[in-house]
Write an enzyme that holds these catalytic residues in place. Sequence first.
Site, PDB file in Angstrom:
ATOM      1  N   HIS A  63      78.677  45.075  74.018  1.00 16.76           N
ATOM      2  CA  HIS A  63      79.631  45.786  73.144  1.00 16.76           C
ATOM      3  C   HIS A  63      81.089  45.633  73.583  1.00 16.76           C
ATOM      4  CE1 HIS A  63      76.259  48.796  71.784  1.00 16.76           C
ATOM      5  NE2 HIS A  63      75.938  47.531  71.585  1.00 16.76           N
TER       6      HIS A  63
ATOM      7  N   ASP B 245      66.358  41.715  71.482  1.00 17.06           N
ATOM      8  CA  ASP B 245      67.663  42.389  71.410  1.00 17.06           C
ATOM      9  C   ASP B 245      68.051  42.916  72.787  1.00 17.06           C
ATOM     10  OD1 ASP B 245      69.976  43.631  70.624  1.00 17.06           O
ATOM     11  OD2 ASP B 245      68.985  45.366  69.742  1.00 17.06           O
TER      12      ASP B 245
ATOM     13  N   HIS C 273      68.967  41.445  65.417  1.00 16.69           N
ATOM     14  CA  HIS C 273      69.892  42.002  64.400  1.00 16.69           C
ATOM     15  C   HIS C 273      71.124  41.129  64.200  1.00 16.69           C
ATOM     16  CE1 HIS C 273      72.705  44.006  67.282  1.00 16.69           C
ATOM     17  NE2 HIS C 273      71.631  44.269  67.988  1.00 16.69           N
TER      18      HIS C 273
ATOM     19  N   GLU D 119      71.941  47.188  62.865  1.00 22.04           N
ATOM     20  CA  GLU D 119      71.293  47.899  63.969  1.00 22.04           C
ATOM     21  C   GLU D 119      72.302  48.764  64.707  1.00 22.04           C
ATOM     22  OE1 GLU D 119      70.026  48.704  68.088  1.00 22.04           O
ATOM     23  OE2 GLU D 119      71.728  47.537  67.449  1.00 22.04           O
ATOM     24  N   GLU D 120      73.510  48.229  64.890  1.00 19.45           N
ATOM     25  CA  GLU D 120      74.467  48.872  65.800  1.00 19.45           C
ATOM     26  C   GLU D 120      74.935  50.252  65.353  1.00 19.45           C
ATOM     27  OE1 GLU D 120      74.894  48.021  68.652  1.00 19.45           O
ATOM     28  OE2 GLU D 120      74.754  45.858  68.882  1.00 19.45           O
TER      29      GLU D 120
ATOM     30  N   ASP E 299      74.541  40.136  72.072  1.00 20.28           N
ATOM     31  CA  ASP E 299      74.061  41.277  71.277  1.00 20.28           C
ATOM     32  C   ASP E 299      74.525  41.145  69.833  1.00 20.28           C
ATOM     33  OD1 ASP E 299      73.010  43.681  70.500  1.00 20.28           O
ATOM     34  OD2 ASP E 299      74.489  44.898  71.523  1.00 20.28           O
TER      35      ASP E 299
HETATM   36 ZN   LIG Z   1      71.709  44.885  69.965  1.00 21.10          ZN
END
Ligand SMILES: [Zn+2]
Length: 467
Positions: A426, A356, A282, A328-329, A294
């Site tokens: 994140h 991912d 993503h 995606e997030e 990520d």
């Molecule tokens: Zn991800």
Amino acid sequence: MKKKAILLLFLGVIGLLSAQINKDQEQLRAIYDQALTNGKAYDWLNYLSNQIGGRLSGSVQAQHAVEYTKKQLDSLGLDRVWLQPVMVPKWVRGTAEFAYFETQPGLTTNVPICALGGSVATPDGGLKAALVEVQGIEDLEKLGKEKIEGKIVFYNRPMDPTQISTFTAYSGCVDQRYAGAMEAAKYGAVGVLVRSMNLRLDDYPHTGSISYGDTPAENRIPAAAISTKGAELLSATLKLNPSIKFYFHQTCKVFPDTESYNVIGEIKGSEFPDEIMIVGGHLDSWDLGDGSHDDGAGVVQSMEVLRLIKANGYKPKRTIRVVLFMNEENGLRGGNKYAEVAKSKKENHVFALESDAGGFTPRGFSFDCSDANFNQVKSWESLFEPYLIHMFVRGGSGADVGPLKDENIVLAGLRPDSQRYFDHHHAENDTFEHVNKRELELGAATMASLVYLFDTYGTVKPAKIKG
Ligand SMILES: [Zn+2]
């Protein structure tokens, strides 16, 4: 005479089989050699991370990432590269969040927090209230409205360190983050604070999406993550003095949906062009770091798979696509849009692989497919042994490819070593310098090898019942 013919036929088949195995071994060797000597993934990631940065859906950076990756795919000599429009949510963090706890009037200790993705802001001037610490959503009912109303609920269940897969530990905790605010609001809480999804004790708060479900706008309460060290300190202080107050301020805001894109490139299959195989990651990321693990890593590895195929002069029998999914997030709009368009065009997707789970040393894949297909895939495991890839298991694939699921498709997820992933996930320290070039390249080569094998052997058709 007859026996001799059978023997010769038998030897012939063995010979063909071993020739094919040799060919497969050579192809894998060539893929890994190319990735490790001439790989482009690391340079692409450098640009995506350091020149563009965090790419939250609807942001200028997300748009730059669309333009940059399309341009790079255009330069690979693929048969077709295009953008697939998709409407995405737009949530903006606003000014830097601020928080402290107050042990007595005027005596305060600052703690690192960040707004959770999709959260509403605190009231102007911030929110100050007493805290109630819980170990999970199930505690809310036990405490009841009288102990929760007017307070900030502090979810402090840590990730389980005994889980060897840190993704399993994450799954065991993430409900607090995702549904914590929605559930606490039902008991009259005024805000929620969630322990960061991180096994390590440090000062980084980790964001991630939340859902308010169908909570009406006026009942939505602000949600923030607190760093693991902050959570430990707060919990210890609460034990000594349960009446402390917590203050936090955040100005995040939701804007109307905006148009963005999935970025797609393909090599047309020479024999079965209607059988489509995809690799992807993503393109969007959270905004605190630059989204290198990520999922910048998955994006550039997926692009690299198609580059490796071209660079090695391999002509796939099936159509092979790279899909860089948007959002995606905090919405999965890109994954859903891709599947919706595929379905409306009656495209036949036979294989979808997502990366991912970070750009760390690849260990294997997990597969979501029929028994027959899993048995075939499992038979290729020994080809990967020289590359220290040994884990071919059943399990989930990836959020973006999930919507393509049907009874025939083989869904797969690259499974890198997961021990360090949640140190960065994140958070502000999900940055380029934490990605190792060789580990990233080995992941890309491992993906390309699986794509090569699947392209060579195809889907196992379920046995037809005669009669
Ligand atoms: Zn991800």
